[in-house]
Enzyme design. Structure first.
Site, mmCIF file in Angstrom:
data_model
loop_
_atom_site.group_PDB
_atom_site.id
_atom_site.type_symbol
_atom_site.label_atom_id
_atom_site.label_comp_id
_atom_site.label_asym_id
_atom_site.label_seq_id
_atom_site.Cartn_x
_atom_site.Cartn_y
_atom_site.Cartn_z
ATOM 1 N N HIS A 151 0.825 -1.203 0.000
ATOM 2 C CA HIS A 151 0.000 0.000 0.000
ATOM 3 C C HIS A 151 0.857 1.250 0.000
ATOM 4 O O HIS A 151 0.437 2.310 0.430
ATOM 5 C CB HIS A 151 -0.969 0.009 1.178
ATOM 6 C CG HIS A 151 -1.613 -1.321 1.412
ATOM 7 N ND1 HIS A 151 -1.113 -2.237 2.303
ATOM 8 C CD2 HIS A 151 -2.678 -1.909 0.829
ATOM 9 C CE1 HIS A 151 -1.844 -3.331 2.275
ATOM 10 N NE2 HIS A 151 -2.796 -3.164 1.380
HETATM 11 S S1 FES Z 1 1.806 -0.591 3.120
HETATM 12 FE FE1 FES Z 1 0.157 -1.890 3.663
HETATM 13 S S2 FES Z 1 1.280 -3.599 4.287
HETATM 14 FE FE2 FES Z 1 2.881 -2.290 3.784
#
Ligand code: FES
Lengths: 176, 690
Positions: A141
């Site tokens: 993410h």
């Molecule tokens: S940014 Fe969501 S798990 Fe690493």
């Protein structure tokens, strides 16, 4: 259950019901205990989680390795001068999870960063040497960590944790 | 009887749900207001006991499946690891394994009760047939469960039982191949048995729901065998039956706990502590005790197809019982002849069970045939005939009359019958051990062990000395696969500190790897490592030892046994004697004699041992006086060595034994108090009903 209303010994009857009910509850609770406790790690798993030793000599400056301890990936980075400087220079106030670089490495071993390579967002493994901060980039993410493994940008709430470890010699550490 | 109920919850939230799903009304009418005959005796509590056992088996089974590995190479080991490493794993496994036996024990009582009181008669035929279906499913489930530990009996039991289907004309071989998923019993078989063993209990639970449904439509039968007519004949299910059942259950749990904590291997087979070996069949294949009567029937018929047909027929015939016995009177209480034949039939079943555990030779075969005829004659000749010729005694007008007429001695008879049944059960179960024939080895003398009995503990000094003997002598040829160095520091073990265990581990070289260069390397042992095996593989072990691979010693004291014989095994049940294994190992270590007695010839490369079955053992005399010196001044004699190393190996086979016995004592203490409380509560609740 019936409430005591019979003429003879109402209290004794109540006491008996309460005692039996209490014993049943105690018995049920004691039975549930092992049924739940079995889910904890077993003795073999715990024993396999014993400390490990890692030889640092093969890791050249600017390189890093990944070792596994207790099933978790541990990044060991041999940081460059530039990376160390960047990590030390950042004003703490600009960090989401403020922590000085000195608290994240062992004194006198500034060049070695040892962190658990598990993103503090939802557990993906960040990629080393990527992202805008010369540190780690999590592809899941988009969290970005700097050369001290501190969170700089993205949804992750905290810095990459530092596992318990110690230098046995200048070129050998023990994790755990 | 469990029709729509006028029950209304008072809580508004529950009311809201009730209007949309009348579940509380259903529960209320089925388990609270449900009228139950007031003259039920304790034999009727076995329904509740069975429900509890099914729930318990499913619960412990689901948990065990979290730790078990259904793979031919790993299954045996994973079961051992459950018992050794998983928190309370030994408890869960004992509960599940002994639970299967208890389940069958209870179901047999339940079935005999139905038989005696005519519970299969109109209008309860469907109820009874559902029960027979449950029983069949239980047998299938129990059999597949027994295969999962993948010991010798598992493997060979699976082979023998699946081969039963090869008797089917034309399709036999195809069916067997289909069951195996291969050319023989193997990994695919184990995998599918695991899957089905997980599935079937839920099917059983479903049929149990139907069984209870049918029960609630027809109403419960009762010892008088007359239907409930008025209010006076019945009491509400809750609290009366609930409390009575709970008391029955708590008594049953005491009996169950006796096995779980003190006799976990009493009902099992020592051979099942030997990993499955497709190349060697155990001397006697004996199924679990609860299949023995049918196994005896199978073996007494000299024709393969007929034998299999009779075995299945012996169970199927039960389903036709409602039509085979069409006597008007239900309860055998009022049928003087039927009552006698019933008890004869019970004895026939127990004797058949005993025969099933004996080798199929000589007198046993003839007796088996006679009893098989008796078994079928009871259903096919005696019961239909009795219905015509017997004059029953008059039955009471109503249940209420029956209660009034009841003699005071009822409790006493029930208790004595219960005791007799427990003894008979123990006898029957213990008879399986009889099958462990000793092919010509002397009976090992019973030793006194510090770890025997309900308070037994390992003697620390003896464990430490035993470890020394193992390290210096046995370990040259025998592995100790399931013991890790860390275990030496475990509570209830030899009592070393963690540092001492780590130091001991470091003395060993352990193969590890591959390293970054892709090569295997050796490193000093760590506490988590297991004792290294003396040979790289079984073939190497075989070649180095004159053709016989020295067995791993981790489980040897559980994997060896000897015939106890009647009545010793019954006494063993009460004295908790279960040290056949250690007695045998100790005896074999001391049983070497330089010269075989006259008349006994020992083949080249073997040695004479007084206690080894067949007397010719491939292992040369391993211990001699003075070979190992002890620091604590214990005598350096073979007797002492044998005793110490056997103690050590008993610990290796069951490192959690002290924990088991300690918790067992607490559980017993609790259960006895609980049962007493339940008893008085039950009396109070029923005080108004009598
Ligand atoms: S940014 Fe969501 S798990 Fe690493």
């Amino acid at each position: 259950m019936t409430t005591a209303s019979s003429a003879d010994h109402p209290t004794r009857r109540d006491f008996l019901f309460v005692a039996t009910g209490a014993a049943a509850v105690v018995g049920a609770a004691a039975t549930v205990w092992p049924l739940v406790a079995q889910m904890n790690p077993d003795a073999a798993t715990i024993a396999a989680g014993a400390p490990i030793q890692v030889d640092l000599t093969p890791i050249a400056e600017g390189q890093d390795i990944k070792v596994f301890w207790r099933g978790k990936p541990i990044y060991i980075s041999h940081r460059t001068k530039k990376q160390i400087e960047e990590a030390q220079k950042v004003p703490l106030s600009s960090l989401p999870d403020p922590q000085p670089d000195s608290a994240r490495v062992k004194a006198g071993h500034d060049q070695w960063l040892v962190v658990i390579g598990i993103c503090t967002h939802l557990g993906c493994i960040p990629i080393a040497h990527e992202g805008n901060y010369d540190g780690f980039f999590c592809p899941c993410h988009g969290s970005q960590y700097d050369s001290s493994g501190r969170i700089r940008q993205g949804p992750a709430p905290a810095n990459l944790p530092v596992p318990p470890y110690a230098f046995l010699t200048d070129t050998k550490i023990q994790i755990g | 009887m469990s029709g729509p109920s006028d029950f209304q919850p008072s809580n508004p939230a529950l009311k809201w749900i009730e209007r949309r799903l009348p579940i509380f009304g259903l529960i209320h009418s089925s388990f609270v207001a449900y009228p139950t005959p007031r003259n039920l005796n304790y034999w009727w509590t076995f329904g509740a006991i069975l429900s509890m056992m099914l729930a318990l088996q499913i619960l412990t089974g689901v948990i065990l499946a979290m730790h078990y590995t259904p793979h031919a190479d790993l299954a045996f080991k994973s079961v051992e690891l459950i018992v050794r490493d998983v928190n309370y794993g030994w408890l869960l496994r004992n509960m599940h394994a002994c639970g299967a036996s208890m389940f069958f024990f209870a179901v047999y009582i339940h079935m005999f009760r139905g038989l005696y009181y005519g519970s299969y008669k109109e209008p309860r035929e469907v109820l009874w047939i559902l029960g027979v279906i449950i029983y069949l499913l239980m047998m299938a489930t129990g059999f597949m469960g027994y295969v999962l530990p993948w010991g010798q009996m598992s493997f060979w039991g699976a082979t023998v039982i699946t081969n039963l289907f090869s008797a089917v004309p034309y399709f036999g071989e195809s069916i067997v191949t289909l069951l195996w998923g291969g050319y023989s019993v193997g990994n695919p078989t184990l995998n599918r048995f695991f899957s089905l063993h997980y599935l079937l209990p839920f099917v059983i639970a479903g049929v149990v729901v139907l069984h209870i449904w049918a029960l609630h439509v027809a109403g419960q039968n009762n010892p008088a065998g007359v239907e409930a007519k008025t209010e006076k004949d019945t009491v509400p299910f809750t609290p009366h039956a609930t409390i009575k059942d709970a008391f029955g259950v708590s008594c049953f749990l005491i009996f169950f706990a006796w096995f779980i904590f003190y006799m976990p291997n009493y009902l099992g087979d020592a051979d099942n502590y030997i990993p499955a070996n497709p190349g060697v069949t155990p001397a006697h294949i004996v199924p679990e005790w609860y299949y023995l009567p049918f196994y005896a029937i199978l073996r007494s018929i000299p024709n393969k197809l007929a034998g299999v047909a009779c075995m299945f027929g012996a169970i199927i015939v039960l389903a036709f019982l409602p039509w085979l016995d069409n006597a008007r009177t239900r309860s055998s209480k009022y049928r003087p002849l039927a009552k006698q034949f019933f008890w004869i039939f019970v004895v026939v079943c127990i004797l058949l069970g005993y025969l099933g555990s004996q080798p199929p030779e000589g007198i046993y075969v003839i007796a088996g045939r006679i009893l098989t005829v008796c078994y079928f004659a009871y259903f096919l000749i005696v019961l239909p005939l009795l219905a015509r010729i017997e004059t029953p005694r008059p039955v009471p007008n109503s249940i209420a009359d029956d209660v009034l007429a009841k003699s005071k001695g009822r409790a006493a008879t029930a208790a004595s019958v219960m005791l007799a049944l427990v003894v008979a059960g123990g006898l029957f179960a213990g008879s399986t051990q009889n099958a462990k024939a000793e092919e010509g080895g002397d009976t090992p003398p019973a030793q006194s062990w510090s770890f025997s009995g309900p308070f037994g503990k390992y003697d620390r000094g003896s464990l430490q000395r035993g470890l020394k003997v193992y390290k210096e002598v046995c370990s040259a040829c025998h592995g100790l696969n399931y013991i890790a160095f860390r275990n030496l520091a475990d509570a209830g073990g030899p009592g070393y500190s963690e540092a001492q265990a780590a130091a001991l581990a470091a003395e060993y070289k352990i193969k590890d790897g591959p390293n970054d260069q892709g090569e295997m390397f050796e490193r000093p042992g760590r506490p988590a490592d297991y004792f290294p095996a003396p040979f790289p593989n079984e073939q190497a072990a075989r070649v180095a030892n004159g053709g016989a691979a020295p067995p791993d010693l981790s489980l040897i004291t559980k994997a060896r046994s000897y015939k106890r014989g009647f009545p010793q095994f019954v006494i063993d049940f009460f004295t908790q004697y279960q040290e056949q294994g250690p007695d045998y190992v100790d005896a074999v270590l001391q049983g070497f004699e330089d010269k075989a007695p006259a008349g006994v010839t020992i083949p080249e490369g073997s040695y004479y041992n007084k206690y080894f079955p067949g007397h010719a053992i491939k292992m040369p005399k391993p211990l001699s006086d003075g070979q190992v010196t002890f620091d604590d001044g214990s005598p350096a004699t073979v007797k002492q060595y044998a005793h110490d190393v056997t103690t050590f190996l008993m610990w290796a086979a069951e490192p959690r034994m002290e924990e088991r016995k300690r918790i067992g004592m607490q559980v017993f203490f609790f259960l006895v108090i609980f049962a007493i409380l339940m008893y008085f509560t039950k009396r109070k609740v029923w005080a108004d009903a009598h």
